[in-house]
Design a protein around this motif. Structure first.
Motif, PDB file in Angstrom:
ATOM      1  N   GLY A  30       0.820  -1.203   0.000  1.00  0.00           N
ATOM      2  CA  GLY A  30       0.000   0.000   0.000  1.00  0.00           C
ATOM      3  C   GLY A  30       0.855   1.254   0.000  1.00  0.00           C
ATOM      4  N   GLY A  31       2.150   1.099   0.270  1.00  0.00           N
ATOM      5  CA  GLY A  31       3.079   2.228   0.249  1.00  0.00           C
ATOM      6  C   GLY A  31       3.442   2.622  -1.175  1.00  0.00           C
ATOM      7  N   LYS A  32       4.120   3.752  -1.316  1.00  0.00           N
ATOM      8  CA  LYS A  32       4.393   4.332  -2.633  1.00  0.00           C
ATOM      9  C   LYS A  32       5.207   3.413  -3.543  1.00  0.00           C
ATOM     10  CE  LYS A  32       8.538   6.959  -1.235  1.00  0.00           C
ATOM     11  NZ  LYS A  32       8.813   6.093  -0.064  1.00  0.00           N
ATOM     12  N   ASP A  33       6.183   2.719  -3.004  1.00  0.00           N
ATOM     13  CA  ASP A  33       7.072   1.895  -3.830  1.00  0.00           C
ATOM     14  C   ASP A  33       6.341   0.699  -4.440  1.00  0.00           C
ATOM     15  OD1 ASP A  33       9.539   3.397  -3.157  1.00  0.00           O
ATOM     16  OD2 ASP A  33       9.148   2.617  -1.163  1.00  0.00           O
ATOM     17  N   SER A  34       5.592  -0.010  -3.607  1.00  0.00           N
ATOM     18  CA  SER A  34       4.887  -1.186  -4.118  1.00  0.00           C
ATOM     19  C   SER A  34       3.740  -0.784  -5.041  1.00  0.00           C
ATOM     20  CB  SER A  34       4.363  -2.044  -2.960  1.00  0.00           C
ATOM     21  OG  SER A  34       3.392  -1.361  -2.202  1.00  0.00           O
ATOM     22  N   ILE A  35       3.106   0.358  -4.768  1.00  0.00           N
ATOM     23  CA  ILE A  35       2.009   0.822  -5.627  1.00  0.00           C
ATOM     24  C   ILE A  35       2.553   1.234  -6.995  1.00  0.00           C
ATOM     25  CG2 ILE A  35       0.276   2.625  -5.952  1.00  0.00           C
ATOM     26  CD1 ILE A  35      -0.508   0.419  -3.948  1.00  0.00           C
ATOM     27  N   LEU A  36       3.695   1.906  -7.024  1.00  0.00           N
ATOM     28  CA  LEU A  36       4.301   2.264  -8.317  1.00  0.00           C
ATOM     29  C   LEU A  36       4.692   1.002  -9.084  1.00  0.00           C
ATOM     30  CD1 LEU A  36       5.418   4.233 -10.406  1.00  0.00           C
ATOM     31  CD2 LEU A  36       7.518   4.378  -9.058  1.00  0.00           C
ATOM     32  N   THR A  37       5.248   0.013  -8.391  1.00  0.00           N
ATOM     33  CA  THR A  37       5.616  -1.248  -9.032  1.00  0.00           C
ATOM     34  C   THR A  37       4.390  -1.903  -9.661  1.00  0.00           C
ATOM     35  OG1 THR A  37       7.391  -1.582  -7.400  1.00  0.00           O
ATOM     36  CG2 THR A  37       6.687  -3.508  -8.651  1.00  0.00           C
ATOM     37  N   LEU A  38       3.290  -1.907  -8.929  1.00  0.00           N
ATOM     38  CA  LEU A  38       2.036  -2.470  -9.423  1.00  0.00           C
ATOM     39  C   LEU A  38       1.603  -1.783 -10.720  1.00  0.00           C
ATOM     40  CD1 LEU A  38      -0.344  -4.455  -8.322  1.00  0.00           C
ATOM     41  CD2 LEU A  38      -1.493  -2.307  -7.761  1.00  0.00           C
ATOM     42  N   HIS A  39       1.598  -0.450 -10.718  1.00  0.00           N
ATOM     43  CA  HIS A  39       1.156   0.311 -11.893  1.00  0.00           C
ATOM     44  C   HIS A  39       2.132   0.162 -13.057  1.00  0.00           C
ATOM     45  CE1 HIS A  39      -2.345   2.771 -10.514  1.00  0.00           C
ATOM     46  NE2 HIS A  39      -1.887   2.390  -9.328  1.00  0.00           N
ATOM     47  N   MET A  40       3.437   0.147 -12.773  1.00  0.00           N
ATOM     48  CA  MET A  40       4.420   0.062 -13.849  1.00  0.00           C
ATOM     49  C   MET A  40       4.379  -1.296 -14.548  1.00  0.00           C
ATOM     50  SD  MET A  40       6.115   2.836 -14.488  1.00  0.00           S
ATOM     51  CE  MET A  40       4.625   3.776 -14.157  1.00  0.00           C
ATOM     52  N   ILE A  41       4.239  -2.367 -13.787  1.00  0.00           N
ATOM     53  CA  ILE A  41       4.166  -3.696 -14.415  1.00  0.00           C
ATOM     54  C   ILE A  41       2.874  -3.817 -15.222  1.00  0.00           C
ATOM     55  CG2 ILE A  41       3.936  -6.172 -13.944  1.00  0.00           C
ATOM     56  CD1 ILE A  41       5.956  -5.880 -11.726  1.00  0.00           C
ATOM     57  N   HIS A  42       1.788  -3.267 -14.695  1.00  0.00           N
ATOM     58  CA  HIS A  42       0.515  -3.247 -15.429  1.00  0.00           C
ATOM     59  C   HIS A  42       0.668  -2.447 -16.723  1.00  0.00           C
ATOM     60  CE1 HIS A  42      -3.376  -1.313 -16.449  1.00  0.00           C
ATOM     61  NE2 HIS A  42      -3.871  -2.499 -16.176  1.00  0.00           N
TER      62      HIS A  42
END
Length: 290
Positions: free
Chosen positions: A39-51
């Protein structure tokens, strides 16, 4: 405050992450990628970037997400909500799994058993990330480690003279056991400040609170030191990153892993660290009750 041009900044972030994915072949066609999302910024960015990478590159691979609930009252609940919100927006299935379900106690209930609460938390989180990913038959686990995280880990390992961990640095780890799911780090070359800026300029919901136990960790001290050095001498972090990239290019050795005699998960020494710690915690809890 410097004005950020949204389109050019987004292009820079995507190019940084996509280049890391392609240069190091982090993701291949027909793979299943499990993304660890807090839920933090790093994992959320990773989620969006891989998508975004799958969509823009028109590639065929599957994405799932997992959120580990350590059981930190007043903190983890908000992270789970944010993880759900982002996963639902991107139509990515999310699994939430807790310490309580696996071991029958939360991190809050054992936080005072160790000098640093981050130690049992790290062991258990890594254990569950691998266990859930393996059960879901995933090929890779994507984590949100950014450039700052990698520098901090490197300096911590250097300070501890833990030479066995040097080969583990880098954006990709090899598969060294049939049940060990390799880690990949798409944000490996992206500075932490740019992760935060991306979330702000794109109005992405994140859980932006610091873990209440993080002050007990060596990482917290190293992070503060690096930020002070960067403030005094801009470019210090990037110089350190470039230096260890050139100096510590140790190959990942094919370590022979066994299976834990208790839980069956891969480990260099049986019982595994998680099971060893679970036994130790059980004894400490019993001792406290008398």
């Amino acid at each position: 405050m410097m004005k950020i041009e949204k389109n050019s900044f987004n292009k820079y972030v995507e190019e940084n992450v996509f280049t890391t994915i392609e240069e190091y072949k982090l993701i291949n066609e027909n793979e299943k990628i499990m993304i660890g999302v807090s839920g933090g910024k790093d994992s959320i960015l990773t989620l969006h970037m891989i998508h975004n990478y799958r969509k823009k590159m028109d590639l065929n691979f599957n994405i799932e997400a997992v959120c580990i609930d350590e059981g930190i009252a007043g903190y983890r609940e908000e992270g789970i909500k944010t993880a759900r919100k982002n996963c639902e927006k991107l139509d990515i299935p999310l699994t939430v799994y807790s310490f309580k379900k696996e071991w029958n106690y939360s991190l809050d209930e054992i936080h005072n058993l160790y000098k640093s609460t981050c130690m049992p938390c790290g062991v258990y989180r890594r254990y569950l990330l691998n266990k859930i990913s393996d059960e879901h038959e995933c090929d890779k686990i994507a984590t949100g480690h950014n450039m700052d995280d990698e520098i901090q880990s490197f300096l911590m390992t250097f300070a501890r003279n833990d030479q066995n961990k040097f080969p583990k640095f880098g954006p990709k780890l090899s598969k060294i056991h049939e049940n060990m799911v390799p880690r990949i780090k798409p944000l490996w070359r992206l500075p932490e400040k740019d992760v935060g800026i991306w979330c702000v300029v794109n109005n992405i919901p994140i859980h932006d609170e610091e873990c209440p136990y993080s002050v007990t960790s060596l990482r917290s001290d190293v992070k503060s030191l690096l930020n002070r050095l960067e403030e005094k001498q801009k470019g210090t972090k990037n110089n350190i990153f470039k230096s260890f990239m050139k100096t510590f290019t140790l190959k990942q050795e094919k370590v022979k892993l066994n299976s834990c005699e208790i839980c069956g998960q891969p480990t260099a020494k049986s019982p595994c660290k998680a099971c060893e710690m679970t036994k130790e915690i059980s004894e400490l809890i019993t001792h406290q009750q008398f």
